[in-house]
Design an enzyme around this catalytic site. Structure first.
Site, mmCIF file in Angstrom:
data_model
loop_
_atom_site.group_PDB
_atom_site.id
_atom_site.type_symbol
_atom_site.label_atom_id
_atom_site.label_comp_id
_atom_site.label_asym_id
_atom_site.label_seq_id
_atom_site.Cartn_x
_atom_site.Cartn_y
_atom_site.Cartn_z
ATOM 1 N N GLY A 12 0.847 -1.190 0.000
ATOM 2 C CA GLY A 12 0.000 0.000 0.000
ATOM 3 C C GLY A 12 0.881 1.238 0.000
ATOM 4 C CB ALA A 14 3.110 2.364 4.590
ATOM 5 C CB THR A 44 -3.458 2.577 -0.245
ATOM 6 O OG1 THR A 44 -2.674 2.384 0.929
ATOM 7 C CG2 THR A 44 -3.093 3.884 -0.917
ATOM 8 C CE1 TYR A 46 -11.803 -1.339 -3.213
ATOM 9 C CE2 TYR A 46 -9.865 -2.081 -1.992
ATOM 10 C CZ TYR A 46 -10.822 -2.291 -2.965
ATOM 11 O OH TYR A 46 -10.799 -3.445 -3.710
ATOM 12 C CD GLN A 48 -15.464 6.753 -0.452
ATOM 13 O OE1 GLN A 48 -15.951 7.660 0.226
ATOM 14 N NE2 GLN A 48 -16.157 5.692 -0.805
ATOM 15 C CD GLU A 116 -11.504 14.539 4.580
ATOM 16 O OE1 GLU A 116 -10.764 14.128 5.483
ATOM 17 O OE2 GLU A 116 -11.685 13.925 3.515
ATOM 18 C CG HIS A 244 -16.959 6.182 8.207
ATOM 19 N ND1 HIS A 244 -18.205 6.528 7.748
ATOM 20 C CD2 HIS A 244 -16.115 7.138 7.759
ATOM 21 C CE1 HIS A 244 -18.110 7.643 7.046
ATOM 22 N NE2 HIS A 244 -16.848 8.042 7.033
ATOM 23 N NE ARG A 291 -14.987 9.742 10.474
ATOM 24 C CZ ARG A 291 -13.961 9.518 9.642
ATOM 25 N NH1 ARG A 291 -13.033 8.654 9.972
ATOM 26 N NH2 ARG A 291 -13.866 10.143 8.507
ATOM 27 C CG HIS A 353 -12.965 4.009 8.461
ATOM 28 N ND1 HIS A 353 -13.111 3.594 7.157
ATOM 29 C CD2 HIS A 353 -12.427 5.260 8.399
ATOM 30 C CE1 HIS A 353 -12.682 4.546 6.341
ATOM 31 N NE2 HIS A 353 -12.244 5.556 7.071
ATOM 32 C CD GLU A 377 -5.532 1.045 8.911
ATOM 33 O OE1 GLU A 377 -5.599 1.384 7.713
ATOM 34 O OE2 GLU A 377 -6.518 0.632 9.554
ATOM 35 N NE ARG A 388 -8.262 7.680 10.254
ATOM 36 C CZ ARG A 388 -8.685 7.797 8.989
ATOM 37 N NH1 ARG A 388 -7.834 8.086 8.036
ATOM 38 N NH2 ARG A 388 -9.950 7.608 8.681
ATOM 39 C CG LEU A 394 -4.247 7.982 2.333
ATOM 40 C CD1 LEU A 394 -5.017 8.724 1.241
ATOM 41 C CD2 LEU A 394 -3.830 6.605 1.822
HETATM 42 C C1 LIG Z 1 -12.847 2.854 2.352
HETATM 43 C C2 LIG Z 1 -11.676 3.582 2.966
HETATM 44 C C3 LIG Z 1 -11.516 4.943 2.767
HETATM 45 C C4 LIG Z 1 -10.426 5.614 3.323
HETATM 46 N N1 LIG Z 1 -10.246 6.953 3.045
HETATM 47 C C5 LIG Z 1 -9.121 7.565 3.493
HETATM 48 C C6 LIG Z 1 -8.834 8.909 3.116
HETATM 49 O O1 LIG Z 1 -9.580 9.533 2.361
HETATM 50 N N2 LIG Z 1 -7.682 9.483 3.596
HETATM 51 C C7 LIG Z 1 -6.813 8.817 4.413
HETATM 52 O O2 LIG Z 1 -5.792 9.388 4.817
HETATM 53 N N3 LIG Z 1 -7.066 7.533 4.778
HETATM 54 C C8 LIG Z 1 -8.174 6.893 4.328
HETATM 55 N N4 LIG Z 1 -8.399 5.595 4.675
HETATM 56 C C9 LIG Z 1 -7.391 4.883 5.468
HETATM 57 C C10 LIG Z 1 -6.196 4.564 4.589
HETATM 58 O O3 LIG Z 1 -6.646 4.179 3.319
HETATM 59 C C11 LIG Z 1 -5.335 3.449 5.168
HETATM 60 O O4 LIG Z 1 -5.072 3.686 6.525
HETATM 61 C C12 LIG Z 1 -4.002 3.378 4.433
HETATM 62 O O5 LIG Z 1 -4.235 3.261 3.056
HETATM 63 C C13 LIG Z 1 -3.158 2.214 4.921
HETATM 64 O O6 LIG Z 1 -2.028 2.111 4.097
HETATM 65 P P1 LIG Z 1 -0.967 0.969 4.377
HETATM 66 O O7 LIG Z 1 0.100 1.128 3.357
HETATM 67 O O8 LIG Z 1 -0.572 0.986 5.794
HETATM 68 O O9 LIG Z 1 -1.760 -0.408 4.176
HETATM 69 P P2 LIG Z 1 -2.619 -0.934 2.948
HETATM 70 O O10 LIG Z 1 -2.851 0.104 1.936
HETATM 71 O O11 LIG Z 1 -3.813 -1.607 3.513
HETATM 72 O O12 LIG Z 1 -1.672 -2.053 2.322
HETATM 73 C C14 LIG Z 1 -1.454 -3.273 2.981
HETATM 74 C C15 LIG Z 1 -0.649 -4.197 2.100
HETATM 75 O O13 LIG Z 1 -0.248 -5.351 2.836
HETATM 76 C C16 LIG Z 1 -0.548 -6.521 2.105
HETATM 77 N N5 LIG Z 1 -0.688 -7.615 3.050
HETATM 78 C C17 LIG Z 1 -1.541 -7.740 4.101
HETATM 79 N N6 LIG Z 1 -1.323 -8.893 4.747
HETATM 80 C C18 LIG Z 1 -0.297 -9.518 4.115
HETATM 81 C C19 LIG Z 1 0.397 -10.743 4.312
HETATM 82 N N7 LIG Z 1 0.113 -11.603 5.298
HETATM 83 N N8 LIG Z 1 1.403 -11.064 3.461
HETATM 84 C C20 LIG Z 1 1.727 -10.241 2.430
HETATM 85 N N9 LIG Z 1 1.089 -9.079 2.195
HETATM 86 C C21 LIG Z 1 0.101 -8.714 3.030
HETATM 87 C C22 LIG Z 1 -1.786 -6.142 1.313
HETATM 88 O O14 LIG Z 1 -1.969 -7.031 0.226
HETATM 89 C C23 LIG Z 1 -1.410 -4.728 0.892
HETATM 90 O O15 LIG Z 1 -0.523 -4.767 -0.200
HETATM 91 C C24 LIG Z 1 -9.491 4.905 4.125
HETATM 92 C C25 LIG Z 1 -9.654 3.537 4.336
HETATM 93 C C26 LIG Z 1 -10.727 2.869 3.756
HETATM 94 C C27 LIG Z 1 -10.871 1.386 3.988
#
Ligand SMILES: Cc1cc2nc3c(=O)[nH]c(=O)nc-3n(C[C@H](O)[C@H](O)[C@H](O)COP(=O)(O)OP(=O)(O)OC[C@H]3O[C@@H](n4cnc5c(N)ncnc54)[C@H](O)[C@@H]3O)c2cc1C
Length: 535
Positions: A12, A14, A44, A46, A48, A116, A244, A291, A353, A377, A388, A394
């Site tokens: 994602g 990060a 990430t 999803y 919005q 927001e 949410h 919220r 959420h 996350e 949060r 993000l």
């Molecule tokens: C519907 C929705 C809307 C949102 N809107 C916003 C917004 O507008 N602004 C904002 O700042 N935040 C928003 N958020 C929160 C934000 O999207 C997330 O907190 C952020 O994207 C997390 O990023 P990340 O890189 O930590 O993890 P993620 O983007 O969830 O990526 C996780 C990765 O780990 C991988 N993975 C998981 N488990 C394993 C495993 N066992 N082995 C190998 N790979 C694995 C997954 O396949 C993925 O590639 C929203 C979240 C949702 C669900």
């Protein structure tokens, strides 16, 4: 078997940011693993609403104040300051320059800053209501241009390789816990490989899927958190799960986020029989209450009257054309689920959420385990505290992705020669004697039980009695699932189930220990520090 300098688990915002930053040194060798078959698939993708930038009337002190206020006294001022100070520059460098993301702007090219809840300035950069997808498209394309980055899909990390746990040398018992990579399950070959690494970065995202109602996609089941916990890393703030208020409750499209902006544009919450209720809970703010207040009000109405959803009416508040222009994504997704939001009310429920807690890390993403980093996350940097601030997640993934890369770059050459053990030092995965394929009915049934326990007893409204019951039932399930896991051939669903029960217990136990309502942790049997915001 594979060897790499840096193993990043998760792709994602990060994980991808850390990989991109490390890749700028052509000597580095980086492997990014994702369990998904498409590397774009993640939380990430999803997102919005958008990501925090720095508007013309804004400054890092002002943003810092907003983050600390939302965090309800639990945010680390040091971590929040790092985010506020460094965020805008890293966003520009990584997302705009490297990944080529084009945020919405006016005719003269100036950003269209979004507003927001709980932000004192307009500072949200967005790409329509599909910001996350635009970000993932840019990041993955940029990663694919890097010759020194390998992206491997369909690989589920099972467990971290840590010493002394996996060491064959008894003297390792006297050394600090250190991570040397991970066991990765190849979902296509159905075998487990050892990936050895000098530095391992957990970027596996959140855990929304341990709840019955969630906005999170299927992969958010707390895998990385469970792995880190089993390996002995410190976990913090696990009780703070943000809910949410409005996720779609329509068969086949459950969990689709219905943005707060719908209420911002005049949308009103109604019971299924058409009664407005928010003024009973928040006379001043009504449907635009914070919220957590709205989410608990909906939850209370559903429990008290046995409703399976409430309604959100925008159709009678805004002209159809304006709805389609303002919410194109929500409009088309709801239409696919058979709901025309320009004509009828939207059935909604609150949903898990965002996970504010996680693997405790310092300002560089270092966990309490040597050579193990956690970013995004899954981590607890301290930024979010008890709640949060919208659109900070993000940005946190970006900032700590970049910082972890910086730290790894500074330390890796010294570490490489001494710290990476060879394959001979680490036992291969042993599945000998296991012949039974995992029964999908058991996996699905146990997962649904966990989700129901978490929803009813460790959800929006908690109490000592509910939490004790949850912990008893989860402990029983934990034992059952551990036996199941140890006697059955591995599968992605089984790995996820084992992790889900582990992290469900972590959340429930943290919630039981913390008797004070604060931020998104609300106990009906304790005194709140935010009394005026409770229902
Ligand atoms: C519907 C929705 C809307 C949102 N809107 C916003 C917004 O507008 N602004 C904002 O700042 N935040 C928003 N958020 C929160 C934000 O999207 C997330 O907190 C952020 O994207 C997390 O990023 P990340 O890189 O930590 O993890 P993620 O983007 O969830 O990526 C996780 C990765 O780990 C991988 N993975 C998981 N488990 C394993 C495993 N066992 N082995 C190998 N790979 C694995 C997954 O396949 C993925 O590639 C929203 C979240 C949702 C669900």
């Amino acid at each position: 078997m594979a060897e790499t300098e840096v193993l990043i688990i998760g792709c994602g915002i990060a994980g991808a940011t850390a990989a991109l930053r490390l890749a700028s040194n052509p000597q580095r060798q980086i492997t990014v693993i994702t369990r998904a078959s498409d590397p774009h698939e993640s939380n990430t993708r999803y997102a919005q609403g958008g990501i925090i930038g720095r508007g013309p009337d804004d400054g890092s002190e002002i943003l810092l104040g907003d983050i600390l206020a939302a965090g309800a006294g639990v945010s680390s001022p040091h971590a929040a300051r790092i985010l506020a100070d460094e965020g805008p520059l890293i966003l520009h460098q990584v997302l705009e320059e490297t990944a080529g993301v084009k945020f919405d702007s006016d005719a003269s090219g100036l950003p269209l800053w979004g507003q927001e809840a709980a932000h004192s300035r307009r500072r949200i950069l967005h790409v329509g209501d599909g910001t996350g997808l635009a970000i993932m498209n840019g990041l993955i394309a940029a990663l694919r241009r890097c010759a020194n980055v390998t992206i491997e899909s369909n690989g589920t990390a099972v467990d971290l390789i840590t010493f002394p746990h996996h060491s064959r040398d008894p003297l390792d018992n006297y050394r600090p816990i250190a991570c040397h990579g991970a066991y990765i399950f190849d979902r296509q070959e159905r075998t487990v490989h050892r990936y050895l690494a000098t530095a391992t970065v957990l970027a596996t995202g959140g855990l929304g899927r341990i709840y019955r109602n969630t906005t999170n996609p299927a992969g958010a089941r707390g895998d990385g958190l469970a792995m880190a916990h089993r390996a002995g890393a410190r976990i913090a703030n696990a009780e703070y799960v943000q809910f949410h208020p409005t996720a779609l409750a329509a068969p086949g499209a459950e969990g689709l986020l219905i943005s707060e902006a719908v209420r911002g544009e005049g949308g009103i919450l109604l019971t299924p029989d058409g009664r407005q209720f928010m003024s009973d809970y928040s006379p001043a703010w009504k449907d635009l209450a914070p919220r957590d207040v709205v989410a608990r009000a909906i939850h209370h109405e559903m429990e008290a009257h046995d409703y399976s959803y409430v309604l959100l009416d925008i159709a009678s508040r805004m002209p159809a054309e304006a709805i389609r222009n303002r919410f194109p994504n929500i409009y088309s997704q709801c239409l696919k689920a058979g709901i025309d939001i320009t004509q009828e009310s939207i059935p909604v429920v609150p949903a898990a959420h965002y996970f504010c807690g996680g693997v405790l890390v310092d300002e560089w993403g270092c966990s309490s385990t040597d050579n193990l980093y956690a970013i995004g996350e899954i981590s607890c940097t301290g930024v979010h505290g008890a709640n949060r601030l919208a659109s900070t997640s993000l940005l946190e993934g970006l900032v700590w992705g970049a910082r972890a890369a910086q730290r790894i770059e500074r330390t890796i050459d010294r570490a490489s020669a001494t710290k990476r053990p060879g394959f001979a030092a680490i036992p291969p995965w042993d599945e000998s004697g296991l012949t039974a394929a995992p029964d999908p009915a058991l996996i699905q049934g146990d997962m649904q039980t966990i989700q129901n326990i978490m929803w009813h007893y460790v959800g929006l409204v908690r109490s000592g009695e509910r939490l004790s019951r949850a912990i008893r039932e989860l402990r029983h399930l934990w034992n059952e699932i551990e036996t199941f896991y140890r006697t059955t051939k591995l599968a992605d669903g089984l790995i996820g189930l084992r992790n889900a029960v582990e992290v469900a217990l972590l959340v429930a136990q943290a919630a039981q220990h913390n008797r004070q309502s604060r931020g998104c942790h609300y106990r009906q049997d304790s005194v709140s520090v935010e009394g005026d915001r409770l229902i």
